[in-house]
Design a protein around this motif. Structure first.
Motif, PDB file in Angstrom:
ATOM      1  N   ARG A   1      -5.836 -17.758   3.337  1.00 19.14           N
ATOM      2  CA  ARG A   1      -6.735 -18.288   4.354  1.00 19.14           C
ATOM      3  C   ARG A   1      -7.060 -17.198   5.380  1.00 19.14           C
ATOM      4  NH1 ARG A   1      -5.655 -23.722   8.029  1.00 19.14           N
ATOM      5  NH2 ARG A   1      -7.704 -23.729   9.084  1.00 19.14           N
ATOM      6  N   GLY A   2      -8.336 -17.077   5.716  1.00 14.31           N
ATOM      7  CA  GLY A   2      -8.767 -16.086   6.699  1.00 14.31           C
ATOM      8  C   GLY A   2      -8.940 -14.690   6.129  1.00 14.31           C
ATOM      9  N   CYS A   3      -8.915 -14.552   4.819  1.00 16.13           N
ATOM     10  CA  CYS A   3      -9.069 -13.233   4.194  1.00 16.13           C
ATOM     11  C   CYS A   3     -10.459 -12.672   4.489  1.00 16.13           C
ATOM     12  CB  CYS A   3      -8.851 -13.341   2.692  1.00 16.13           C
ATOM     13  SG  CYS A   3      -8.989 -11.757   1.810  1.00 16.13           S
ATOM     14  N   THR A   4     -10.509 -11.400   4.862  1.00 13.04           N
ATOM     15  CA  THR A   4     -11.792 -10.756   5.163  1.00 13.04           C
ATOM     16  C   THR A   4     -12.441 -10.147   3.929  1.00 13.04           C
ATOM     17  OG1 THR A   4     -10.755  -8.623   5.649  1.00 13.04           O
ATOM     18  CG2 THR A   4     -10.989 -10.196   7.485  1.00 13.04           C
ATOM     19  N   HIS A   5     -11.676  -9.979   2.836  1.00 15.05           N
ATOM     20  CA  HIS A   5     -12.152  -9.397   1.577  1.00 15.05           C
ATOM     21  C   HIS A   5     -12.527  -7.922   1.722  1.00 15.05           C
ATOM     22  CE1 HIS A   5     -12.244 -13.596   0.535  1.00 15.05           C
ATOM     23  NE2 HIS A   5     -13.262 -13.838   1.332  1.00 15.05           N
ATOM     24  N   LEU A   6     -12.173  -7.309   2.840  1.00 11.38           N
ATOM     25  CA  LEU A   6     -12.432  -5.882   3.042  1.00 11.38           C
ATOM     26  C   LEU A   6     -11.335  -5.064   2.375  1.00 11.38           C
ATOM     27  CD1 LEU A   6     -13.654  -5.931   6.753  1.00 11.38           C
ATOM     28  CD2 LEU A   6     -15.031  -5.772   4.662  1.00 11.38           C
ATOM     29  N   PRO A   7     -11.521  -3.736   2.179  1.00 11.97           N
ATOM     30  CA  PRO A   7     -10.555  -2.922   1.425  1.00 11.97           C
ATOM     31  C   PRO A   7      -9.121  -3.011   1.945  1.00 11.97           C
ATOM     32  CG  PRO A   7     -12.586  -1.709   1.723  1.00 11.97           C
ATOM     33  CD  PRO A   7     -12.737  -2.960   2.522  1.00 11.97           C
ATOM     34  N   GLU A   8      -8.943  -3.196   3.257  1.00 12.96           N
ATOM     35  CA  GLU A   8      -7.587  -3.231   3.821  1.00 12.96           C
ATOM     36  C   GLU A   8      -6.996  -4.632   3.849  1.00 12.96           C
ATOM     37  OE1 GLU A   8     -10.469  -3.867   7.217  1.00 12.96           O
ATOM     38  OE2 GLU A   8     -10.322  -2.591   5.418  1.00 12.96           O
ATOM     39  N   ALA A   9      -7.706  -5.645   3.327  1.00  9.99           N
ATOM     40  CA  ALA A   9      -7.230  -7.026   3.382  1.00  9.99           C
ATOM     41  C   ALA A   9      -6.005  -7.206   2.483  1.00  9.99           C
ATOM     42  CB  ALA A   9      -8.338  -7.984   2.964  1.00  9.99           C
ATOM     43  N   PRO A  10      -4.884  -7.708   3.007  1.00  8.81           N
ATOM     44  CA  PRO A  10      -3.673  -7.892   2.189  1.00  8.81           C
ATOM     45  C   PRO A  10      -3.815  -9.096   1.251  1.00  8.81           C
ATOM     46  CG  PRO A  10      -3.313  -8.707   4.425  1.00  8.81           C
ATOM     47  CD  PRO A  10      -4.667  -8.069   4.421  1.00  8.81           C
ATOM     48  N   ASP A  11      -3.305  -8.932   0.032  1.00  7.00           N
ATOM     49  CA  ASP A  11      -3.260 -10.010  -0.964  1.00  7.00           C
ATOM     50  C   ASP A  11      -4.643 -10.589  -1.279  1.00  7.00           C
ATOM     51  OD1 ASP A  11      -0.443  -9.814  -1.030  1.00  7.00           O
ATOM     52  OD2 ASP A  11      -0.288 -11.097   0.745  1.00  7.00           O
ATOM     53  N   CYS A  12      -5.687  -9.783  -1.170  1.00  7.37           N
ATOM     54  CA  CYS A  12      -7.041 -10.266  -1.476  1.00  7.37           C
ATOM     55  C   CYS A  12      -7.181 -10.449  -2.988  1.00  7.37           C
ATOM     56  CB  CYS A  12      -8.085  -9.282  -0.964  1.00  7.37           C
ATOM     57  SG  CYS A  12      -9.790  -9.752  -1.369  1.00  7.37           S
ATOM     58  N   ALA A  13      -7.542 -11.651  -3.414  1.00  9.65           N
ATOM     59  CA  ALA A  13      -7.667 -11.941  -4.836  1.00  9.65           C
ATOM     60  C   ALA A  13      -8.799 -11.152  -5.477  1.00  9.65           C
ATOM     61  CB  ALA A  13      -7.893 -13.442  -5.031  1.00  9.65           C
ATOM     62  N   LEU A  14      -9.844 -10.842  -4.702  1.00  8.72           N
ATOM     63  CA  LEU A  14     -10.963 -10.071  -5.243  1.00  8.72           C
ATOM     64  C   LEU A  14     -10.527  -8.649  -5.576  1.00  8.72           C
ATOM     65  CD1 LEU A  14     -13.884 -11.204  -2.890  1.00  8.72           C
ATOM     66  CD2 LEU A  14     -13.526 -11.833  -5.276  1.00  8.72           C
ATOM     67  N   ILE A  15      -9.787  -8.028  -4.678  1.00 11.72           N
ATOM     68  CA  ILE A  15      -9.324  -6.654  -4.911  1.00 11.72           C
ATOM     69  C   ILE A  15      -8.389  -6.615  -6.110  1.00 11.72           C
ATOM     70  CG2 ILE A  15      -8.019  -4.749  -3.909  1.00 11.72           C
ATOM     71  CD1 ILE A  15      -9.044  -5.606  -1.166  1.00 11.72           C
ATOM     72  N   GLU A  16      -7.512  -7.601  -6.222  1.00 13.84           N
ATOM     73  CA  GLU A  16      -6.571  -7.656  -7.346  1.00 13.84           C
ATOM     74  C   GLU A  16      -7.309  -7.881  -8.655  1.00 13.84           C
ATOM     75  OE1 GLU A  16      -3.838 -10.720  -6.361  1.00 13.84           O
ATOM     76  OE2 GLU A  16      -2.854  -9.585  -4.749  1.00 13.84           O
ATOM     77  N   ALA A  17      -8.359  -8.745  -8.639  1.00 14.34           N
ATOM     78  CA  ALA A  17      -9.101  -9.023  -9.865  1.00 14.34           C
ATOM     79  C   ALA A  17      -9.845  -7.792 -10.359  1.00 14.34           C
ATOM     80  CB  ALA A  17     -10.083 -10.168  -9.616  1.00 14.34           C
ATOM     81  N   VAL A  18     -10.414  -7.018  -9.435  1.00 10.64           N
ATOM     82  CA  VAL A  18     -11.111  -5.794  -9.824  1.00 10.64           C
ATOM     83  C   VAL A  18     -10.122  -4.775 -10.377  1.00 10.64           C
ATOM     84  CG1 VAL A  18     -12.368  -3.804  -8.929  1.00 10.64           C
ATOM     85  CG2 VAL A  18     -13.069  -6.112  -8.276  1.00 10.64           C
ATOM     86  N   ALA A  19      -8.974  -4.636  -9.722  1.00  9.76           N
ATOM     87  CA  ALA A  19      -7.964  -3.675 -10.172  1.00  9.76           C
ATOM     88  C   ALA A  19      -7.460  -4.015 -11.573  1.00  9.76           C
ATOM     89  CB  ALA A  19      -6.803  -3.644  -9.179  1.00  9.76           C
ATOM     90  N   GLU A  20      -7.392  -5.297 -11.899  1.00  6.10           N
ATOM     91  CA  GLU A  20      -6.905  -5.730 -13.211  1.00  6.10           C
ATOM     92  C   GLU A  20      -8.019  -5.784 -14.250  1.00  6.10           C
ATOM     93  OE1 GLU A  20      -5.156  -9.479 -12.376  1.00  6.10           O
ATOM     94  OE2 GLU A  20      -3.572  -8.666 -11.085  1.00  6.10           O
ATOM     95  N   GLY A  21      -9.267  -5.507 -13.835  1.00  3.68           N
ATOM     96  CA  GLY A  21     -10.384  -5.494 -14.763  1.00  3.68           C
ATOM     97  C   GLY A  21     -10.888  -6.868 -15.155  1.00  3.68           C
ATOM     98  N   ARG A  22     -10.518  -7.905 -14.385  1.00  3.98           N
ATOM     99  CA  ARG A  22     -10.904  -9.271 -14.737  1.00  3.98           C
ATOM    100  C   ARG A  22     -12.363  -9.588 -14.400  1.00  3.98           C
ATOM    101  NH1 ARG A  22      -8.316 -12.983 -11.807  1.00  3.98           N
ATOM    102  NH2 ARG A  22      -6.994 -11.655 -10.511  1.00  3.98           N
ATOM    103  N   LEU A  23     -13.027  -8.722 -13.628  1.00  2.82           N
ATOM    104  CA  LEU A  23     -14.423  -8.957 -13.252  1.00  2.82           C
ATOM    105  C   LEU A  23     -15.395  -8.107 -14.057  1.00  2.82           C
ATOM    106  CD1 LEU A  23     -14.133  -9.313  -9.367  1.00  2.82           C
ATOM    107  CD2 LEU A  23     -14.371 -11.098 -11.086  1.00  2.82           C
ATOM    108  N   GLY A  24     -14.902  -7.485 -15.124  1.00  7.75           N
ATOM    109  CA  GLY A  24     -15.777  -6.745 -16.020  1.00  7.75           C
ATOM    110  C   GLY A  24     -16.200  -5.393 -15.469  1.00  7.75           C
TER     111      GLY A  24
END
Length: 363
Positions: A304-327
């Protein structure tokens, strides 16, 4: 017996202030009612522009009796912003004959509303245009130099309003726009390029048919030249860029709707004055994320309250990109989203609740 004798007989009658009838309204008028006529017979027209309190309105659009009239707003609408693109309800003389004046008594529900604020901290919004479904951002490859952050702000305002953005890069004969365009690779953004003597009028026109498209851009980028090429009878004034300051001169002084007619059909070109700043004090960052459909679904897993910016902790978007789940396009899409969200960085706390803004008519 005289009349003096009659008066003497009434000397023993008593009167007080309660016997005096005083009307409560000092003007001796009936109090005004708050009920207003329903105006069931009102005509609907498209507001094309406004000049000193008088509105140019098109009635019976695409009909056999299509014509332009002049109207003024009703007194009860004095605090309601009426802007280019509005669908207005009209009564009075709607013949359009010389010297006639109709009256705007209401505004139909708007499908979209493009707004800006004076700066990012200003909570008073300026309404620019209503009911547009596309925004064409015009930027020059050089003279003046393209401003990525200003284009980002245009895109944010369009996405916030639910308007599809398009981009035209002019003066590509002066500089290669490839590096500038690389910043927008992750966006669903149709791009047109234009050079001296090579303006893609037909291609751009095809994207305008069937749409109401608002044209925005920095002064001096060739927006008015493009409008004149698309709408030959527009006769919008064109200017030049100051060699000392690198700034263009404002040539369009008001927002106006112009009818585009091409082989693919007709549409509306809404030309706006050039601006050097575009405040986003009215924008909700959540609307930007919703424009990235596939990212918005993943973002539901964010804290909750995630900014989705590069320094955001535990951001699901950053983790998904790192794992290649977004193609393969995931990194570029996330980079574009983060860049647009970063335009709010100077506004202070991006997660703080926003207060309602007060609409104001764009001068």
């Amino acid at each position: 017996m005289s009349w003096l004798d009659d008066a003497d007989e009434d000397d023993d009658l008593a009167f007080d202030e309660a016997d005096v009838r005083v009307r409560p309204n000092p003007k001796a008028n009936r109090p005004r009612t708050k009920r207003r006529p329903a105006h069931a017979d009102a005509q609907i027209g498209r507001v094309l522009g406004v000049d000193r309190g008088r509105y140019a309105v098109l009635v019976d659009e695409d009909g056999a009796d299509e014509h332009e009239i002049v109207a003024m707003r009703a007194r009860e609408l004095r605090k309601v912003p009426i802007v280019t693109g509005d669908r207005a309800r009209l009564v009075g003389d709607t013949s359009g004959d010389e010297g006639t004046l109709a009256r705007i008594v209401g505004i139909e529900e708007r499908s979209s509303l493009l707004r800006r604020s004076a700066d990012d901290t200003d909570q008073v919004e300026r309404v620019i245009v209503a009911n547009a479904d596309q925004m064409l951002v015009v930027v020059a490859a050089a003279d003046p130099e393209p401003r990525e952050r200003l284009v980002d702000r245009y895109l944010v305002a369009a996405l916030d309003a639910g308007i599809r953005p398009l981009l035209v890069v002019t003066k590509t004969d002066l500089a290669d726009p490839a590096e500038f365009l690389s910043h927008f690779e992750g966006l669903d953004l149709e791009v047109f390029t234009s050079a001296r003597g090579e303006m893609p009028v037909d291609r751009i026109g095809a994207s305008l048919a069937g749409h109401a498209t608002v044209f925005v851009g920095h002064s001096g980028v060739g927006k008015s030249t493009l409008v004149n090429a698309l709408v030959p009878d527009a006769r919008r004034a064109t200017g030049h860029v100051n060699e000392v300051t690198g700034r263009g001169r404002h040539t369009s002084s008001s927002t106006v709707s112009l009818r585009y007619r091409g082989e693919g059909g007709s549409g509306w070109v809404i030309d706006t004055p050039g601006v050097r700043s575009f405040g986003l004090g009215h924008v909700d960052p959540a609307n930007i994320l919703r424009a990235f459909t596939e990212l918005a679904e993943v973002a539901e897993e964010c804290p909750r309250g995630c900014t989705h910016l590069p320094e955001a902790p535990d951001c699901a978007l950053i983790e998904a990109v790192a794992e290649g789940r977004l193609g393969p396009t995931g990194p570029a899409r996330l980079d574009s989203l983060q860049r647009l969200l970063a335009t709010f960085a100077d506004r202070g706390d991006r997660t703080a609740p926003r207060h309602p803004v007060r609409p104001r008519l764009e001068p």
